[in-house]
Design a protein around this motif. Structure first.
Motif, PDB file in Angstrom:
ATOM      1  N   PRO A 129      65.797 -17.386 171.842  1.00 57.64           N
ATOM      2  CA  PRO A 129      66.010 -18.528 171.140  1.00 57.64           C
ATOM      3  C   PRO A 129      65.677 -18.464 169.774  1.00 57.64           C
ATOM      4  N   ASN A 130      64.697 -17.461 169.676  1.00 61.41           N
ATOM      5  CA  ASN A 130      64.156 -17.285 168.111  1.00 61.41           C
ATOM      6  C   ASN A 130      65.090 -16.192 167.550  1.00 61.41           C
ATOM      7  N   ILE A 131      65.853 -15.875 168.028  1.00 66.05           N
ATOM      8  CA  ILE A 131      66.876 -14.610 167.493  1.00 66.05           C
ATOM      9  C   ILE A 131      68.260 -15.242 166.997  1.00 66.05           C
ATOM     10  N   LYS A 132      68.524 -15.802 166.033  1.00 63.43           N
ATOM     11  CA  LYS A 132      69.724 -16.389 165.706  1.00 63.43           C
ATOM     12  C   LYS A 132      70.931 -15.371 165.673  1.00 63.43           C
ATOM     13  N   PRO A 133      72.000 -15.867 166.284  1.00 65.67           N
ATOM     14  CA  PRO A 133      73.226 -15.085 166.685  1.00 65.67           C
ATOM     15  C   PRO A 133      74.048 -15.136 165.231  1.00 65.67           C
ATOM     16  N   GLU A 134      74.872 -13.997 165.046  1.00 62.93           N
ATOM     17  CA  GLU A 134      75.585 -13.700 163.994  1.00 62.93           C
ATOM     18  C   GLU A 134      76.651 -14.596 164.288  1.00 62.93           C
ATOM     19  N   TRP A 135      77.202 -15.338 163.053  1.00 62.63           N
ATOM     20  CA  TRP A 135      78.277 -16.039 162.988  1.00 62.63           C
ATOM     21  C   TRP A 135      79.375 -15.506 162.432  1.00 62.63           C
ATOM     22  N   LYS A 136      80.630 -15.489 163.007  1.00 59.20           N
ATOM     23  CA  LYS A 136      81.791 -14.851 162.380  1.00 59.20           C
ATOM     24  C   LYS A 136      82.671 -15.933 162.371  1.00 59.20           C
ATOM     25  N   CYS A 137      83.312 -16.175 161.282  1.00 57.54           N
ATOM     26  CA  CYS A 137      84.373 -17.632 161.128  1.00 57.54           C
ATOM     27  C   CYS A 137      85.600 -16.774 161.486  1.00 57.54           C
ATOM     28  N   HIS A 138      86.038 -15.584 161.205  1.00 54.58           N
ATOM     29  CA  HIS A 138      86.979 -14.785 161.694  1.00 54.58           C
ATOM     30  C   HIS A 138      87.030 -13.250 161.670  1.00 54.58           C
TER      31      HIS A 138
END
Length: 125
Positions: free
Chosen positions: A25-34
Motif C-alpha cells: 500500500p505504500n507504493i503508489k500505482p501509476e495512473w494513466k488516463c489513456h
C-alpha cells in the motif's frame, strides 16, 4: 482440505511471511488516463492504396524487390545470320517493396538457363 489450507495460510501470516503484503500500500500505482493510440493513418492501414494515390507525404523509401512470379519457357529466336536457335529460359517477375509494406510496380526479366542450347534429336540415315 480447506481446514488444512487455512491452517497453513494462518501459520504463514503469523510467522512473518505475510508481512510483505503490508509494504505494497505504500507504493503508489501509476495512473494513466489513456494509452497512446496506435498509428491508424491511411499510410499504415492501406499502404498499397495510399502509395497508388500518392497520399503518403513524404513517400516511403523503397527497400528492394521481391520475386512475384517465376515461369519456365522455351524461346526460339532467329539470329542475324538467319539461323534458328532454341533455348530454355526463366521469366521472373519482380515487384518493388516499400518501407510501409506497400508493393510497387511489376517488371520482368528473362534469364537463360544452362545448358544454353536445346538441340533437337539428330536423325541418322
Amino acid at each position: 482440505m480447506r481446514r488444512i489450507f487455512l491452517t497453513i495460510l494462518a501459520s504463514l501470516t503469523v510467522f512473518g511471511i505475510g508481512t510483505t503484503a503490508e509494504q505494497y500500500p505504500n507504493i503508489k500505482p501509476e495512473w494513466k488516463c489513456h494509452y497512446s493510440r496506435k498509428d491508424r493513418s491511411i499510410c499504415k492501414v492501406f499502404p498499397n492504396f495510399a502509395l497508388k494515390k500518392g497520399l503518403c507525404n513524404p513517400e516511403p523509401a523503397m527497400l528492394g524487390h521481391i520475386v512475384w512470379c517465376q515461369e519456365d519457357i522455351t524461346v526460339t529466336e532467329q539470329d542475324d545470320c538467319g539461323e534458328w536457335e532454341t533455348y530454355e529460359a526463366v521469366v521472373i517477375t519482380y515487384r518493388q517493396v516499400y518501407a510501409n509494406g506497400a508493393w510497387g510496380k511489376k517488371f520482368k526479366r528473362t534469364f537463360r538457363k544452362e545448358p544454353t542450347i536445346v538441340t533437337p534429336p539428330v536423325i541418322y540415315k
